[in-house]
Design a protein around this motif. Structure first.
Motif, PDB file in Angstrom:
ATOM      1  N   ALA A  21      14.200 -84.639 -74.148  1.00 31.75           N
ATOM      2  CA  ALA A  21      13.829 -83.807 -72.993  1.00 31.75           C
ATOM      3  C   ALA A  21      13.105 -82.534 -73.455  1.00 31.75           C
ATOM      4  CB  ALA A  21      15.077 -83.460 -72.182  1.00 31.75           C
ATOM      5  N   SER A  22      13.594 -81.904 -74.539  1.00 29.16           N
ATOM      6  CA  SER A  22      12.942 -80.689 -75.046  1.00 29.16           C
ATOM      7  C   SER A  22      11.522 -80.990 -75.505  1.00 29.16           C
ATOM      8  CB  SER A  22      13.706 -80.109 -76.243  1.00 29.16           C
ATOM      9  OG  SER A  22      15.024 -79.822 -75.896  1.00 29.16           O
ATOM     10  N   GLY A  23      11.366 -82.113 -76.188  1.00 23.77           N
ATOM     11  CA  GLY A  23      10.033 -82.494 -76.645  1.00 23.77           C
ATOM     12  C   GLY A  23       9.115 -82.793 -75.477  1.00 23.77           C
ATOM     13  N   ALA A  24       9.653 -83.494 -74.472  1.00 24.96           N
ATOM     14  CA  ALA A  24       8.841 -83.850 -73.298  1.00 24.96           C
ATOM     15  C   ALA A  24       8.387 -82.593 -72.554  1.00 24.96           C
ATOM     16  CB  ALA A  24       9.647 -84.768 -72.382  1.00 24.96           C
ATOM     17  N   ALA A  25       9.308 -81.627 -72.426  1.00 23.63           N
ATOM     18  CA  ALA A  25       8.957 -80.382 -71.727  1.00 23.63           C
ATOM     19  C   ALA A  25       7.823 -79.656 -72.448  1.00 23.63           C
ATOM     20  CB  ALA A  25      10.192 -79.481 -71.627  1.00 23.63           C
ATOM     21  N   ALA A  26       7.821 -79.742 -73.779  1.00 24.02           N
ATOM     22  CA  ALA A  26       6.798 -79.049 -74.553  1.00 24.02           C
ATOM     23  C   ALA A  26       5.410 -79.650 -74.336  1.00 24.02           C
ATOM     24  CB  ALA A  26       7.166 -79.083 -76.037  1.00 24.02           C
ATOM     25  N   VAL A  27       5.379 -80.930 -73.964  1.00 26.02           N
ATOM     26  CA  VAL A  27       4.084 -81.581 -73.711  1.00 26.02           C
ATOM     27  C   VAL A  27       3.352 -80.877 -72.561  1.00 26.02           C
ATOM     28  CG1 VAL A  27       2.984 -83.748 -73.001  1.00 26.02           C
ATOM     29  CG2 VAL A  27       4.952 -83.795 -74.560  1.00 26.02           C
ATOM     30  N   ILE A  28       4.131 -80.462 -71.552  1.00 23.91           N
ATOM     31  CA  ILE A  28       3.535 -79.762 -70.398  1.00 23.91           C
ATOM     32  C   ILE A  28       2.841 -78.473 -70.860  1.00 23.91           C
ATOM     33  CG2 ILE A  28       4.009 -78.843 -68.084  1.00 23.91           C
ATOM     34  CD1 ILE A  28       4.702 -81.810 -68.435  1.00 23.91           C
ATOM     35  N   ASP A  29       3.509 -77.750 -71.797  1.00 22.08           N
ATOM     36  CA  ASP A  29       2.933 -76.497 -72.308  1.00 22.08           C
ATOM     37  C   ASP A  29       1.622 -76.731 -73.048  1.00 22.08           C
ATOM     38  OD1 ASP A  29       5.055 -74.718 -71.469  1.00 22.08           O
ATOM     39  OD2 ASP A  29       6.291 -75.616 -73.038  1.00 22.08           O
ATOM     40  N   CYS A  30       1.504 -77.933 -73.669  1.00 19.57           N
ATOM     41  CA  CYS A  30       0.291 -78.205 -74.447  1.00 19.57           C
ATOM     42  C   CYS A  30      -0.933 -78.337 -73.558  1.00 19.57           C
ATOM     43  CB  CYS A  30       0.450 -79.513 -75.242  1.00 19.57           C
ATOM     44  SG  CYS A  30       1.633 -79.372 -76.564  1.00 19.57           S
ATOM     45  N   ARG A  31      -0.702 -78.608 -72.277  1.00 17.45           N
ATOM     46  CA  ARG A  31      -1.829 -78.856 -71.393  1.00 17.45           C
ATOM     47  C   ARG A  31      -2.716 -77.642 -71.235  1.00 17.45           C
ATOM     48  NH1 ARG A  31      -0.079 -82.001 -66.228  1.00 17.45           N
ATOM     49  NH2 ARG A  31       0.953 -79.990 -66.087  1.00 17.45           N
ATOM     50  N   ARG A  32      -2.103 -76.466 -71.057  1.00 14.50           N
ATOM     51  CA  ARG A  32      -2.945 -75.284 -70.834  1.00 14.50           C
ATOM     52  C   ARG A  32      -3.695 -74.867 -72.097  1.00 14.50           C
ATOM     53  NH1 ARG A  32       2.229 -73.385 -70.466  1.00 14.50           N
ATOM     54  NH2 ARG A  32       2.935 -71.942 -72.074  1.00 14.50           N
ATOM     55  N   LYS A  33      -3.328 -75.467 -73.238  1.00 15.32           N
ATOM     56  CA  LYS A  33      -4.026 -75.166 -74.493  1.00 15.32           C
ATOM     57  C   LYS A  33      -5.029 -76.257 -74.846  1.00 15.32           C
ATOM     58  CE  LYS A  33      -1.925 -71.382 -75.403  1.00 15.32           C
ATOM     59  NZ  LYS A  33      -2.557 -70.136 -75.824  1.00 15.32           N
ATOM     60  N   GLN A  34      -5.063 -77.319 -74.079  1.00 15.68           N
ATOM     61  CA  GLN A  34      -5.977 -78.453 -74.335  1.00 15.68           C
ATOM     62  C   GLN A  34      -5.758 -79.069 -75.704  1.00 15.68           C
ATOM     63  OE1 GLN A  34      -8.158 -79.570 -71.753  1.00 15.68           O
ATOM     64  NE2 GLN A  34      -9.861 -78.127 -71.872  1.00 15.68           N
ATOM     65  N   PHE A  35      -4.503 -79.083 -76.166  1.00 18.37           N
ATOM     66  CA  PHE A  35      -4.219 -79.718 -77.461  1.00 18.37           C
ATOM     67  C   PHE A  35      -4.414 -81.227 -77.339  1.00 18.37           C
ATOM     68  CE2 PHE A  35      -1.048 -76.294 -79.159  1.00 18.37           C
ATOM     69  CZ  PHE A  35      -2.107 -75.433 -79.356  1.00 18.37           C
ATOM     70  N   ASP A  36      -4.778 -81.858 -78.438  1.00 18.61           N
ATOM     71  CA  ASP A  36      -4.946 -83.307 -78.414  1.00 18.61           C
ATOM     72  C   ASP A  36      -3.605 -84.009 -78.672  1.00 18.61           C
ATOM     73  OD1 ASP A  36      -4.459 -83.311 -81.157  1.00 18.61           O
ATOM     74  OD2 ASP A  36      -6.549 -83.620 -81.706  1.00 18.61           O
ATOM     75  N   LEU A  37      -3.640 -85.336 -78.715  1.00 15.66           N
ATOM     76  CA  LEU A  37      -2.403 -86.109 -78.819  1.00 15.66           C
ATOM     77  C   LEU A  37      -1.614 -85.759 -80.087  1.00 15.66           C
ATOM     78  CD1 LEU A  37      -0.585 -88.243 -77.658  1.00 15.66           C
ATOM     79  CD2 LEU A  37      -2.067 -89.994 -78.580  1.00 15.66           C
ATOM     80  N   PHE A  38      -2.309 -85.513 -81.195  1.00 17.06           N
ATOM     81  CA  PHE A  38      -1.580 -85.121 -82.401  1.00 17.06           C
ATOM     82  C   PHE A  38      -0.893 -83.771 -82.195  1.00 17.06           C
ATOM     83  CE2 PHE A  38      -1.335 -82.815 -86.455  1.00 17.06           C
ATOM     84  CZ  PHE A  38      -0.399 -83.615 -87.079  1.00 17.06           C
ATOM     85  N   GLY A  39      -1.586 -82.823 -81.581  1.00 17.43           N
ATOM     86  CA  GLY A  39      -0.979 -81.528 -81.274  1.00 17.43           C
ATOM     87  C   GLY A  39       0.269 -81.692 -80.426  1.00 17.43           C
ATOM     88  N   VAL A  40       0.176 -82.582 -79.449  1.00 16.60           N
ATOM     89  CA  VAL A  40       1.312 -82.848 -78.566  1.00 16.60           C
ATOM     90  C   VAL A  40       2.508 -83.362 -79.369  1.00 16.60           C
ATOM     91  CG1 VAL A  40       2.076 -84.519 -76.825  1.00 16.60           C
ATOM     92  CG2 VAL A  40       0.001 -83.165 -76.445  1.00 16.60           C
ATOM     93  N   LEU A  41       2.257 -84.291 -80.300  1.00 17.07           N
ATOM     94  CA  LEU A  41       3.368 -84.843 -81.097  1.00 17.07           C
ATOM     95  C   LEU A  41       3.979 -83.780 -82.004  1.00 17.07           C
ATOM     96  CD1 LEU A  41       2.026 -88.391 -82.083  1.00 17.07           C
ATOM     97  CD2 LEU A  41       3.567 -87.758 -80.206  1.00 17.07           C
ATOM     98  N   MET A  42       3.136 -82.884 -82.550  1.00 20.04           N
ATOM     99  CA  MET A  42       3.656 -81.836 -83.433  1.00 20.04           C
ATOM    100  C   MET A  42       4.419 -80.768 -82.656  1.00 20.04           C
ATOM    101  SD  MET A  42       3.191 -82.388 -86.622  1.00 20.04           S
ATOM    102  CE  MET A  42       3.274 -80.792 -87.452  1.00 20.04           C
ATOM    103  N   VAL A  43       3.893 -80.373 -81.506  1.00 23.98           N
ATOM    104  CA  VAL A  43       4.572 -79.354 -80.704  1.00 23.98           C
ATOM    105  C   VAL A  43       5.904 -79.921 -80.196  1.00 23.98           C
ATOM    106  CG1 VAL A  43       4.427 -77.938 -78.613  1.00 23.98           C
ATOM    107  CG2 VAL A  43       2.428 -78.165 -80.106  1.00 23.98           C
TER     108      VAL A  43
END
Lengths: 204, 204, 204
Positions: A21-43
């Motif tokens: 759940a914590s990891g999934a929530a962080a994916v939402i935050d990546c959106r406003r930064k336009q991170f790519d899929l690798f960024g999403v997995l690392m965040v």
């Protein structure tokens, strides 16, 4: 002061789901930064497993997700699913407030318990509970190049610290299975209260 | 190459007080970010004890504040006091320049000595002295989401590095108690000189 | 599954030279931040050696540049040379794209191999290859107070991950010297392809 097999099993799976759940929530935050899929997995990795990693490194224990890579696999599967769902459906961050409050309680128990098992004193043990539950979010915000949310939001780390101190106080006095349940529930309820009644700490 | 009991005791208390000053100075920085009390405690922790933590983790030594939690307690008490005083009285950051220059010297000695005791070579030992004295401030600036001050200010890390190299050169040649005093004083005086005459390094 | 002495020697020197290139490239980034010479040395250190450091700390191995300080010395000499050359001649960041792609391949081999030698499973081993090759750049960007480039650029970490998985798949099946060569070349060619044809991952 070991947990019963049932408690161990419940803690293992509930903490794993909380990480997801914590990891999934962080994916939402990546959106406003336009991170790519690798960024999403690392965040997602840092948000979900970063706190426990810092705890293990500081205590010189084997890092938990190196010993058991299901943590990595589950967190990444959860992040991938969220990544693709979020492209179709608008997911808002506050959808994750309830699982996040539950994660806060479980991570507090896991961190404080791990420190006490290494015979640290009560100050260090309670701080390790807090590190385990909040440092992942701080690492996430560092990767996002933002100020840590946990330093500005409603009572969050404080709830974890209260629970960690409670757990320390119950150590060797109360059955550890019961102590874990009391701690996790207290932290989660305190966080719910903070969200409901907008409790905040004084600001610098 | 061990210190005498008197030197150990002086170094212990002076380094502890220096940590408190570093942590207290960081509280002032938290004000412009509107961090809450938990943020203040975390930023003070990183500023005061972060450098030594990275050194201990890199050298695979027990982390010093886990072994002796007085470090945590004193730093947090100092941060709390500063937090509440700063709400009444205007405290400016340059009030902390003198204790900070003293801390720079003491942390350099502590870090270089710890590395030499682990039999690292002179390059690594001197770098560990620098890490111990400057990495805490870098972690503080990362939490503040700002560029590291130490990469832009008057000569600071360089003073530490000169002192660390001096300490390494005196190792096994000069009485360690004397070497520690010479190093700490040299670093502190170099930093005072940098502030007084505005010495800076060339910029990229 | 050890390398032959020749492979070890080739890997040692090529990885060292790659580190120097990564550190040198980071000097260019320091210019837009007006960091001083100490900042340049620290950013170069993190960019070049930060990934391997995190890998070693996570795996509880001795940190490689503490055991062999030539890494520090070479990276700093390269950074110093770049610092002074860049004051005379305009150096653009894309001059470093070719050595950086080679570094990506070599660091992937070094990280994955180190993890497999510690008997981690394939998920962790491949992730350690990625950490070794990309975490240094992330630490560099954190010091620069910028969003990690690797989360926004053309395929980079993914090339490393593909190579790491390939190396894991060849482990105990293919001669390790050959496996290292295949992996390093694959990663480097994938990165060249990404630059040439502008391959990117989907964005959050």
């Amino acid at each position: 002061m070991e947990f019963s097999p049932t408690t161990l099993s419940i803690l293992y799976w509930s903490t794993l789901l909380s990480s997801v759940a914590s990891g999934a929530a962080a994916v939402i935050d990546c959106r406003r930064k336009q991170f790519d899929l690798f960024g999403v997995l690392m965040v997602a990795f840092c948000a979900a497993l970063g706190g426990g990693t810092l705890r293990d490194v500081a205590l010189d224990r084997p890092v938990f997700w190196i010993a058991d890579s299901s943590n990595l696999v589950f967190v990444w599967l959860g992040a991938l699913a969220t990544f693709f769902v979020a492209r179709k459906i608008e997911l808002s961050a506050n959808r994750f407030e309830i699982p996040d409050a539950i994660a806060l309680g479980l991570f507090t128990v896991a961190g404080t318990h791990a420190a006490l098992m290494m015979n640290t004193d009560w100050v260090v043990a309670s701080f390790m509970g807090v590190i385990t539950s909040v440092a992942g979010g701080i690492l996430r915000d560092i990767l996002l190049n933002e100020e840590p949310q946990v330093f500005k939001c409603q009572v969050y780390a404080t709830a974890s610290w209260v629970g960690a101190l409670l757990y320390v106080a119950m150590w060797h006095r109360v059955d550890p299975n019961l102590a874990a349940a009391i701690t996790a529930i207290t932290v989660t309820l305190l966080r719910f209260g903070a969200l409901r009644w907008n409790w905040t700490l004084p600001k610098a």
